[in-house]
Design a protein around this motif. Structure first.
Motif, PDB file in Angstrom:
ATOM      1  N   GLU A 119       0.821  -1.208   0.000  1.00 27.17           N
ATOM      2  CA  GLU A 119       0.000   0.000   0.000  1.00 27.17           C
ATOM      3  C   GLU A 119       0.856   1.259   0.000  1.00 27.17           C
ATOM      4  OE1 GLU A 119      -1.155   0.117   4.721  1.00 27.17           O
ATOM      5  OE2 GLU A 119      -1.896  -1.547   3.486  1.00 27.17           O
ATOM      6  N   ASP A 120       0.244   2.348  -0.480  1.00 28.31           N
ATOM      7  CA  ASP A 120       0.992   3.606  -0.603  1.00 28.31           C
ATOM      8  C   ASP A 120       0.605   4.636   0.452  1.00 28.31           C
ATOM      9  OD1 ASP A 120      -1.495   4.389  -1.515  1.00 28.31           O
ATOM     10  OD2 ASP A 120      -0.781   5.270  -3.401  1.00 28.31           O
ATOM     11  N   SER A 121       0.264   4.140   1.638  1.00 30.64           N
ATOM     12  CA  SER A 121      -0.003   5.050   2.756  1.00 30.64           C
ATOM     13  C   SER A 121       0.652   4.486   4.002  1.00 30.64           C
ATOM     14  CB  SER A 121      -1.508   5.223   2.983  1.00 30.64           C
ATOM     15  OG  SER A 121      -2.089   4.007   3.424  1.00 30.64           O
ATOM     16  N   GLU A 122       0.866   5.363   4.963  1.00 32.37           N
ATOM     17  CA  GLU A 122       1.444   4.970   6.242  1.00 32.37           C
ATOM     18  C   GLU A 122       0.782   5.792   7.332  1.00 32.37           C
ATOM     19  OE1 GLU A 122       5.817   4.489   8.427  1.00 32.37           O
ATOM     20  OE2 GLU A 122       5.629   5.618   6.562  1.00 32.37           O
ATOM     21  N   GLY A 123       0.225   5.107   8.319  1.00 34.56           N
ATOM     22  CA  GLY A 123      -0.459   5.812   9.394  1.00 34.56           C
ATOM     23  C   GLY A 123      -1.635   6.633   8.909  1.00 34.56           C
ATOM     24  N   GLY A 124      -2.299   6.183   7.856  1.00 34.80           N
ATOM     25  CA  GLY A 124      -3.454   6.896   7.334  1.00 34.80           C
ATOM     26  C   GLY A 124      -3.118   8.087   6.467  1.00 34.80           C
ATOM     27  N   VAL A 125      -1.860   8.233   6.076  1.00 34.90           N
ATOM     28  CA  VAL A 125      -1.429   9.360   5.251  1.00 34.90           C
ATOM     29  C   VAL A 125      -0.784   8.827   3.969  1.00 34.90           C
ATOM     30  CG1 VAL A 125       0.046  11.403   5.108  1.00 34.90           C
ATOM     31  CG2 VAL A 125      -1.046  10.789   7.280  1.00 34.90           C
ATOM     32  N   LEU A 126      -1.188   9.376   2.832  1.00 40.40           N
ATOM     33  CA  LEU A 126      -0.600   8.945   1.572  1.00 40.40           C
ATOM     34  C   LEU A 126       0.881   9.288   1.515  1.00 40.40           C
ATOM     35  CD1 LEU A 126      -3.331  10.028  -1.026  1.00 40.40           C
ATOM     36  CD2 LEU A 126      -2.728   7.690  -0.369  1.00 40.40           C
ATOM     37  N   LYS A 127       1.674   8.347   0.994  1.00 45.46           N
ATOM     38  CA  LYS A 127       3.095   8.596   0.786  1.00 45.46           C
ATOM     39  C   LYS A 127       3.297   9.439  -0.475  1.00 45.46           C
ATOM     40  CE  LYS A 127       4.483   4.153   2.807  1.00 45.46           C
ATOM     41  NZ  LYS A 127       5.212   2.885   2.570  1.00 45.46           N
ATOM     42  N   ASP A 128       4.472  10.011  -0.599  1.00 43.85           N
ATOM     43  CA  ASP A 128       4.826  10.687  -1.838  1.00 43.85           C
ATOM     44  C   ASP A 128       4.828   9.645  -2.962  1.00 43.85           C
ATOM     45  OD1 ASP A 128       6.267  13.164  -3.226  1.00 43.85           O
ATOM     46  OD2 ASP A 128       7.350  11.327  -3.787  1.00 43.85           O
ATOM     47  N   ALA A 129       4.049   9.892  -3.996  1.00 46.43           N
ATOM     48  CA  ALA A 129       3.852   8.888  -5.036  1.00 46.43           C
ATOM     49  C   ALA A 129       5.142   8.553  -5.783  1.00 46.43           C
ATOM     50  CB  ALA A 129       2.780   9.357  -6.018  1.00 46.43           C
ATOM     51  N   SER A 130       5.955   9.552  -6.068  1.00 46.24           N
ATOM     52  CA  SER A 130       7.189   9.303  -6.820  1.00 46.24           C
ATOM     53  C   SER A 130       8.163   8.463  -6.002  1.00 46.24           C
ATOM     54  CB  SER A 130       7.842  10.621  -7.227  1.00 46.24           C
ATOM     55  OG  SER A 130       7.026  11.318  -8.154  1.00 46.24           O
ATOM     56  N   ARG A 131       8.318   8.801  -4.721  1.00 46.48           N
ATOM     57  CA  ARG A 131       9.222   8.020  -3.878  1.00 46.48           C
ATOM     58  C   ARG A 131       8.701   6.602  -3.688  1.00 46.48           C
ATOM     59  NH1 ARG A 131       9.991  12.975  -0.934  1.00 46.48           N
ATOM     60  NH2 ARG A 131       8.471  12.352   0.631  1.00 46.48           N
ATOM     61  N   HIS A 132       7.381   6.478  -3.565  1.00 47.49           N
ATOM     62  CA  HIS A 132       6.810   5.143  -3.416  1.00 47.49           C
ATOM     63  C   HIS A 132       7.030   4.327  -4.691  1.00 47.49           C
ATOM     64  CE1 HIS A 132       4.341   2.001  -1.736  1.00 47.49           C
ATOM     65  NE2 HIS A 132       3.549   2.021  -2.795  1.00 47.49           N
ATOM     66  N   ALA A 133       6.879   4.964  -5.837  1.00 43.42           N
ATOM     67  CA  ALA A 133       7.122   4.274  -7.106  1.00 43.42           C
ATOM     68  C   ALA A 133       8.572   3.796  -7.192  1.00 43.42           C
ATOM     69  CB  ALA A 133       6.786   5.191  -8.284  1.00 43.42           C
ATOM     70  N   ASP A 134       9.501   4.628  -6.726  1.00 42.52           N
ATOM     71  CA  ASP A 134      10.915   4.221  -6.734  1.00 42.52           C
ATOM     72  C   ASP A 134      11.121   2.997  -5.842  1.00 42.52           C
ATOM     73  OD1 ASP A 134      11.542   6.308  -8.431  1.00 42.52           O
ATOM     74  OD2 ASP A 134      12.262   7.629  -6.832  1.00 42.52           O
ATOM     75  N   TRP A 135      10.448   2.981  -4.698  1.00 41.47           N
ATOM     76  CA  TRP A 135      10.554   1.841  -3.778  1.00 41.47           C
ATOM     77  C   TRP A 135       9.953   0.590  -4.413  1.00 41.47           C
ATOM     78  CZ3 TRP A 135       6.798  -0.981  -0.927  1.00 41.47           C
ATOM     79  CH2 TRP A 135       7.321  -1.794   0.097  1.00 41.47           C
ATOM     80  N   LEU A 136       8.796   0.736  -5.083  1.00 44.03           N
ATOM     81  CA  LEU A 136       8.192  -0.396  -5.769  1.00 44.03           C
ATOM     82  C   LEU A 136       9.122  -0.941  -6.854  1.00 44.03           C
ATOM     83  CD1 LEU A 136       4.469   0.736  -6.241  1.00 44.03           C
ATOM     84  CD2 LEU A 136       5.304  -1.095  -4.754  1.00 44.03           C
ATOM     85  N   ALA A 137       9.806  -0.039  -7.548  1.00 43.73           N
ATOM     86  CA  ALA A 137      10.735  -0.464  -8.595  1.00 43.73           C
ATOM     87  C   ALA A 137      11.861  -1.311  -7.994  1.00 43.73           C
ATOM     88  CB  ALA A 137      11.307   0.748  -9.321  1.00 43.73           C
ATOM     89  N   GLU A 138      12.305  -0.952  -6.794  1.00 48.40           N
ATOM     90  CA  GLU A 138      13.348  -1.738  -6.129  1.00 48.40           C
ATOM     91  C   GLU A 138      12.817  -3.109  -5.728  1.00 48.40           C
ATOM     92  OE1 GLU A 138      15.900   0.155  -3.189  1.00 48.40           O
ATOM     93  OE2 GLU A 138      15.014   2.079  -3.733  1.00 48.40           O
TER      94      GLU A 138
END
Length: 254
Positions: free
Chosen positions: A117-136
């Motif tokens: 998921e792309d949220s933490e503690g009920g708050v959306l993460k930065d989409a670009s940084r999350h995409a980079d993490w997914l790529a890893e």
């Protein structure tokens, strides 16, 4: 950790279930919360299963989002070991693990896919940084894991379908195999379908549109979150109440 190791063949088998599906025939993935429920669903003929983190948490005595990573992976391993069909695991936001370690733990648990998921503690993460993490994650997994990228725009964001499509595009470009806009109203699915490349996961409620109806609206696959576990708990509660009433009725006074 106990469990069966998986490889690209099993992941490809699971991946293939998401493609070439006609409208109205989505892949329906029940959500087992323990080994017993997994066997029930597998015996019923479902070709694959997808664990819900909230359902597993409830089975372990935790609130949603509070299960220690080690306990979640152990529970998922028991589920995967209990059945012969592919199992995908909801591992929330990855528990803060580095991509390589996360992938290793998932493969050790014997699963072929994961929800992230792309949220933490009920708050959306930065989409670009999350995409980079997914790529890893995708790079570490290669073809051994089917990555279902959940976007929480409809439960922790402003519910803007356009924003969900934008985030989905980033995740697909990062290598996600499927996108899961959890909580999206059924009426929004056609819009999401037109804007999202690749498989689209829809959340189904037992009192809502049927999987076939969600498929007609654009869903490639359908999951239920903790809905089945909660319905089972309600049913068990009804049985317990009747047993208690019967026991009380059978007490004799002297």
């Amino acid at each position: 950790m106990d469990g069966r190791h998986t490889g690209p063949d099993e992941a490809d088998r699971f991946r293939a279930l998401h493609h070439g599906r006609p409208p109205g025939d989505p892949l329906v993935l029940p959500g087992p919360w323990d080994a017993a429920s997994a066997r029930v669903f597998a015996d019923a003929g479902f070709p694959a299963l997808a664990t819900p983190s909230a359902g597993v948490a409830a089975s372990l005595g935790y609130a949603d989002g509070e299960t220690p990573a080690a306990e979640m992976f152990a529970a998922v391993a028991r589920i995967a070991r209990a059945v012969d069909v592919p199992v995908s695991a909801d591992v929330e936001d990855g528990y803060g693990l580095a991509p390589r370690e996360l992938v290793e733990r998932l493969l050790e648990a014997g699963v072929v896919g994961c929800n992230l998921e792309d949220s933490e503690g009920g708050v959306l993460k930065d989409a670009s940084r999350h995409a980079d993490w997914l790529a890893e994650v995708r790079s570490s997994a290669a073809d051994r894991l089917f990555v279902n990228a959940r976007t929480d725009v409809f439960i922790h964001g402003d519910g803007d379908p356009g924003r969900a499509v934008e985030r989905a595009a980033l995740y697909v470009a990062a290598g996600a195999d499927c996108v899961y806009p959890i909580g999206a109203p059924a009426g929004v699915l056609p819009l999401l379908r037109s804007g999202v490349q690749g498989p689209l996961n829809a959340f189904a409620r037992l009192d809502g549109p049927s999987p076939a109806e969600l498929g007609e609206l654009g869903a490639t696959r359908v999951t239920f979150g903790p809905g089945l576990q909660r319905r089972a708990a309600e049913t068990l509660g009804d049985i317990a109440a009747k047993l208690r009433q019967g026991a009380s009725g059978g007490v004799r006074t002297v």
